[in-house]
Motif scaffolding. Structure first.
Motif, short mmCIF file in Angstrom:
data_model
loop_
_atom_site.label_atom_id
_atom_site.label_comp_id
_atom_site.label_asym_id
_atom_site.label_seq_id
_atom_site.Cartn_x
_atom_site.Cartn_y
_atom_site.Cartn_z
N LYS A 1 14.54 6.39 10.09
CA LYS A 1 14.94 7.70 10.59
C LYS A 1 14.89 8.77 9.50
N THR A 2 15.23 8.37 8.29
CA THR A 2 15.21 9.31 7.16
C THR A 2 13.90 9.28 6.40
N TYR A 3 13.32 8.07 6.28
CA TYR A 3 12.08 7.90 5.52
C TYR A 3 11.07 7.16 6.40
N PRO A 4 10.33 7.87 7.24
CA PRO A 4 9.46 7.23 8.23
C PRO A 4 8.16 6.64 7.69
N LYS A 5 7.87 6.86 6.41
CA LYS A 5 6.58 6.42 5.89
C LYS A 5 6.73 5.65 4.59
N ILE A 6 5.78 4.73 4.38
CA ILE A 6 5.61 4.03 3.12
C ILE A 6 4.35 4.57 2.45
N PHE A 7 4.43 4.83 1.15
CA PHE A 7 3.29 5.37 0.41
C PHE A 7 2.85 4.36 -0.66
N ILE A 8 1.56 4.03 -0.64
CA ILE A 8 0.98 3.15 -1.66
C ILE A 8 -0.05 3.96 -2.43
N ASN A 9 0.29 4.31 -3.65
CA ASN A 9 -0.56 5.16 -4.47
C ASN A 9 -1.26 4.34 -5.55
N LEU A 10 -2.60 4.32 -5.50
CA LEU A 10 -3.39 3.59 -6.49
C LEU A 10 -3.52 4.43 -7.75
N ARG A 11 -3.08 3.87 -8.89
CA ARG A 11 -3.13 4.60 -10.16
C ARG A 11 -4.30 4.18 -11.04
N GLU A 12 -4.53 2.87 -11.14
CA GLU A 12 -5.66 2.44 -11.96
C GLU A 12 -6.05 1.00 -11.63
N ILE A 13 -7.25 0.65 -12.00
CA ILE A 13 -7.77 -0.71 -11.90
C ILE A 13 -8.31 -1.09 -13.27
N ASN A 14 -7.98 -2.30 -13.72
CA ASN A 14 -8.52 -2.76 -14.99
C ASN A 14 -8.68 -4.26 -14.99
N LYS A 15 -9.40 -4.76 -15.96
CA LYS A 15 -9.64 -6.19 -16.09
C LYS A 15 -8.57 -6.84 -16.95
N ASP A 16 -8.30 -8.09 -16.67
CA ASP A 16 -7.42 -8.89 -17.51
C ASP A 16 -8.13 -9.13 -18.84
N GLN A 17 -7.47 -8.78 -19.94
CA GLN A 17 -8.10 -8.93 -21.25
C GLN A 17 -8.39 -10.39 -21.59
N ASN A 18 -7.66 -11.31 -20.93
CA ASN A 18 -7.85 -12.73 -21.21
C ASN A 18 -8.78 -13.42 -20.21
N ASN A 19 -9.18 -12.69 -19.18
CA ASN A 19 -10.04 -13.29 -18.15
C ASN A 19 -10.93 -12.20 -17.57
N GLU A 20 -12.22 -12.23 -17.93
CA GLU A 20 -13.16 -11.19 -17.51
C GLU A 20 -13.31 -11.11 -15.99
N ASN A 21 -13.02 -12.22 -15.30
CA ASN A 21 -13.20 -12.25 -13.85
C ASN A 21 -11.95 -11.83 -13.08
N SER A 22 -10.86 -11.57 -13.79
CA SER A 22 -9.60 -11.21 -13.15
C SER A 22 -9.42 -9.70 -13.17
N ILE A 23 -9.10 -9.13 -12.01
CA ILE A 23 -8.94 -7.68 -11.87
C ILE A 23 -7.53 -7.37 -11.41
N HIS A 24 -6.92 -6.35 -12.00
CA HIS A 24 -5.57 -5.95 -11.65
C HIS A 24 -5.54 -4.48 -11.23
N ALA A 25 -4.66 -4.18 -10.29
CA ALA A 25 -4.47 -2.81 -9.86
C ALA A 25 -3.04 -2.39 -10.16
N LEU A 26 -2.88 -1.19 -10.68
CA LEU A 26 -1.55 -0.61 -10.89
C LEU A 26 -1.29 0.36 -9.75
N VAL A 27 -0.22 0.10 -8.99
CA VAL A 27 0.10 0.95 -7.85
C VAL A 27 1.54 1.43 -7.93
N ASP A 28 1.77 2.61 -7.37
CA ASP A 28 3.13 3.12 -7.15
C ASP A 28 3.45 2.92 -5.67
N LEU A 29 4.54 2.23 -5.40
CA LEU A 29 4.95 1.97 -4.03
C LEU A 29 6.24 2.73 -3.74
#
Length: 201
Positions: free
Chosen positions: A110-138
């Motif tokens: 009733k007060t907060y009718p929406k959820i916001f998922i904001n994508l900030r950045e995408i980068n690779k895991d420094q220890n695994n070239e095949n692993s990808i991570h996303a930084l999001v604000d929820l």
């Protein structure tokens, strides 16, 4: 050969993010496009109680508005600006009117009718070239928290972004509801599961 592999891998990610738009790859550039979420996407929230569990499925057909994507490549990561997925709480279906109402009450709809998922950045895991991570604000119920999520990208004519985000609802000042005189209690940790098929608008 390591630098060549890294070059090819980042180029592949950039092609994913721009959803096959024709952009030349350089060490640093800024780009923008618009995308839509395809109907074959899936987004749900897993909720557990002390006696059972249930799933709240989002009606992805409601995600029919284009999403603006503005990004900058920094060589080893891609940062985004104002790239936000907006979810209307009323579009979640947990399996019945009663449990739907409880879920909406949990999210202070009733007060907060929406959820916001904001994508900030995408980068690779420094220890695994095949692993990808996303930084999001929820943002839920007016409270914003940042999360790093391991994601899986698959290109099959469209861009598929797949991942799981566990979170503690108390981090968003949400109180787990109690039912049946307090005998049934929702657990603090829920999971957001997503498999988003993204197309260029």
């Amino acid at each position: 050969m390591h630098w060549l592999y890294k070059f090819k891998n980042m180029k592949r990610i950039l092609i994913f993010i721009t959803v096959l738009t024709a952009l030349a790859f350089t060490d640093s550039f800024v780009g923008s496009t618009s995308v839509i979420i395809a109907p074959n996407s899936k987004l749900l929230i897993n909720v557990k109680t002390n006696v059972n569990s249930f799933k709240c499925h989002y009606d992805v057909l409601k995600l029919n508005k284009p999403i603006s994507v503005s990004f900058k490549n920094h060589g080893d990561k891609i940062s985004f600006k104002k790239t936000t997925l907006v979810l209307e709480n009323v579009n979640f279906d947990c399996g019945g009117p009663g449990i739907n109402n409880d879920f909406k009450e949990l999210l202070k709809t009733k007060t907060y009718p929406k959820i916001f998922i904001n994508l900030r950045e995408i980068n690779k895991d420094q220890n695994n070239e095949n692993s990808i991570h996303a930084l999001v604000d929820l943002e839920i119920a007016g409270v914003t928290k940042s999360y790093t999520i391991p994601i899986e990208l698959k290109e099959e004519g469209t861009l598929f972004i797949k991942g799981v985000l566990p979170l503690n609802i108390r981090d968003f000042n949400l109180d787990p509801p109690k039912k049946a005189l307090g005998l049934i209690v929702v657990k603090d940790v829920i999971e957001i599961n997503f498999e988003l098929a993204v197309k260029k608008y």
